[in-house]
Enzyme design. Structure first.
Site, PDB file in Angstrom:
ATOM      1  N   GLY A   1     -34.667  20.406 -11.457  1.00 26.00           N
ATOM      2  CA  GLY A   1     -33.494  19.936 -12.164  1.00 26.00           C
ATOM      3  C   GLY A   1     -32.349  20.929 -12.082  1.00 26.00           C
ATOM      4  CB  THR A   2     -32.256  24.637 -12.207  1.00 28.61           C
ATOM      5  OG1 THR A   2     -32.744  24.748 -13.542  1.00 28.61           O
ATOM      6  CG2 THR A   2     -31.237  25.734 -11.950  1.00 28.61           C
TER       7      THR A   2
ATOM      8  CD  GLN B   1     -34.803  18.338 -23.102  1.00 32.74           C
ATOM      9  OE1 GLN B   1     -35.648  17.677 -23.704  1.00 32.74           O
ATOM     10  NE2 GLN B   1     -35.101  19.453 -22.463  1.00 32.74           N
TER      11      GLN B   1
ATOM     12  CB  SER C   1     -36.029  18.491 -14.543  1.00 34.10           C
ATOM     13  OG  SER C   1     -37.025  19.317 -13.998  1.00 34.10           O
TER      14      SER C   1
ATOM     15  CG  HIS D   1     -40.521  20.277 -15.800  1.00 32.38           C
ATOM     16  ND1 HIS D   1     -39.489  20.529 -14.941  1.00 32.38           N
ATOM     17  CD2 HIS D   1     -40.247  20.975 -16.918  1.00 32.38           C
ATOM     18  CE1 HIS D   1     -38.625  21.346 -15.508  1.00 32.38           C
ATOM     19  NE2 HIS D   1     -39.063  21.632 -16.712  1.00 32.38           N
TER      20      HIS D   1
ATOM     21  CB  CYS E   1     -36.058  37.469 -33.513  1.00 39.53           C
ATOM     22  SG  CYS E   1     -34.835  37.655 -34.809  1.00 39.53           S
TER      23      CYS E   1
END
Length: 482
Positions: free
Chosen positions: A69-70, A177, A194, A196, A321
């Site tokens: 997808g990228t 998405q 994408s 996956h 974090c």
């Protein structure tokens, strides 16, 4: 072990597994060859393209398969921008696009192009009118995702597409998405996704360039995929990806979406009731059915994710974090919401109700445990007497509370060298030591403090005065209101 990170990668769909195994036997040859094995492979590739195009809502000759997808996003952005150089070199995108879009924008800018970032509201949703206002005569491309990968907010793609069409500017949609849940509406020009994300195997992306959209593939020429994606096609994976996406277009997908939406609604409602000091982020209405994100005050995100993993839950986070860069998610930053203790839950197809209930049972105790280890009082903002005046620290005293007060009614907290969520914890500990109207100045060199201190003020109904330069890091000034 419940897997709650479908937004990163969905488990392999059973139909994809069957198709993958079958095509390993039938689709191993070069589909560009004319002998028997090549013709058989070509038939499989053509059938996969037709099935995928039908599921996406485009023509088969408008769709190509890419290695990811990228790769599809990068090819889509660079191809349109190159083809429309005479129209202009301006790229417009929302502030919450996937990093693949932002990285492509950086490359474009480094090559002499320009870009404009359109802000979003606190729920992460862009206004179609703001996109239209960003369109100028030299705009070559607009990029707006169909739904956000971190908070699940759906974007008004159909409305944006109509405005772009009126202006004669192509719209690229990152549909990674949303495509598992249905077709992307509107007159968009370019679409990337994408496999996956929808239960296909990794290593397969798709790029759709609708007829009439100017497109000039970048990089060395190749005869594969209409010259738009170089290299030998991973045919077994492509066949499996097409089979799984087609399977998701059945009537059971709508029912499953409704079921998962109800489970997510339960999480959205129950987490703030069960865990004190939690902010649920993202649009409550315009959102993906399976995804919810919330942030916990006074929590180290990496520790919390580790505790959830040990309890048997696989979740993700946009918290600084949990990042080696110590920079909060650009999505949360654009929304202006709390980043510390961030948890993203994205439920895959078939998630059992009992798994969600067990998640809600264990989460409060885990958050409480993490806060106790960080020395957070049960109600940090109320830990000190409400009317107590600040006391000057003795010379040479150590610790974040040892810095002398800036003046009458003011207090300085030295949190330099302390990482998320310590600066906010130290602020919460001392806010009660200044009178109403007094200020606390937090010295911090942690990038997350720039985002989390204002967010804390909003949650705690205190006034964020602003930021000023300091010898190291920055000084964040908070005025006590309650």
């Amino acid at each position: 072990m419940p897997y709650f990170d479908a937004a990163s990668a969905a488990p392999l769909h059973p139909v994809a597994r069957e198709a993958l195994l079958a095509s390993l036997d039938e689709g191993w040859a070069d589909p560009a060859r004319l002998y028997r094995e090549g013709r058989r492979a070509r038939l499989l590739l053509d059938a996969a393209r037709e099935a995928t195009a039908e599921a996406v809502g485009c023509r088969p000759d408008e769709l190509i398969f890419t290695p990811s997808g990228t790769h599809a996003v990068h090819s889509g952005v660079s191809g349109v921008l190159a083809a429309r150089r005479r129209a202009g070199r301006r790229l417009v995108h929302s502030a919450v696009e996937h990093s693949s879009v932002l990285h492509a924008a950086e490359v474009h800018e480094a090559a002499g192009g320009t870009r404009a970032e359109v802000a979003v509201n606190g729920a992460g949703r862009v206004a179609a009118g703001d996109v239209a206002a960003a369109l100028t005569g030299d705009t070559a491309l607009v990029a707006v995702q169909s739904a956000n990968h971190e908070v699940g907010t759906e974007q008004p793609v159909e409305e944006v597409a109509g405005l772009c069409q009126e202006a004669g500017v192509p719209l690229l949609v990152d549909a990674a998405q949303s495509l598992p849940w249905g077709q992307v509406p509107g007159a968009w020009s370019v679409l990337a996704a994408s496999a996956h994300k929808w239960g296909g195997p990794p290593g397969v992306g798709l790029l759709v360039v609708r007829k009439g959209t100017r497109f000039a593939p970048q990089g060395p020429a190749d005869e594969r995929e209409s010259g738009r994606s170089a290299g030998f096609e991973n045919l077994p994976a492509i066949v499996a990806a097409a089979a799984s996406l087609r399977a998701l277009r059945g009537p059971e997908t709508s029912a499953e979406a409704s079921r998962l939406r109800a489970l997510v609604d339960r999480i959205r409602a129950r987490v703030p009731e069960l865990v004190p000091d939690v902010e649920v982020v993202g649009d409550p209405v315009h959102r993906l059915p399976h995804l919810v994100t919330f942030s916990c005050l006074y929590v180290d995100g990496e520790t919390l994710l580790g505790e959830l993993d040990r309890a048997g839950f696989s979740v993700s986070s946009g918290s600084s974090c949990t990042s080696s860069t110590l920079i909060p998610s650009h999505v949360l930053r654009a929304m202006g919401v709390l980043s510390e203790g961030n948890v993203r839950v994205s439920l895959p197809y078939g998630t059992a109700e009992a798994e969600v209930e067990r998640f809600l049972e264990v989460l409060p105790g885990l958050v409480r445990s993490v806060r106790e280890r960080l020395g957070v009082p049960p109600r940090a903002a109320e830990a000190a007497p409400a009317a107590a005046a600040p006391q000057a620290a003795p010379a040479g005293a150590a610790g974040p509370e040892a810095a002398p007060a800036a003046g009458p009614g003011d207090l300085v907290v030295d949190a330099l060298g302390k990482r998320c969520p310590i600066p906010v914890i130290e602020l919460a500990k001392v806010i009660g030591r200044v009178p109403v109207g007094g200020t606390v100045t937090v010295l911090s060199d942690d990038e997350a403090a720039r985002q989390d201190i204002p967010a804390w003020c909003t949650m705690r109904e205190q006034e964020y005065v602003g930021e000023r330069a300091a010898e190291r890091g920055a000084a964040y000034v908070v005025r006590r209101r309650v």
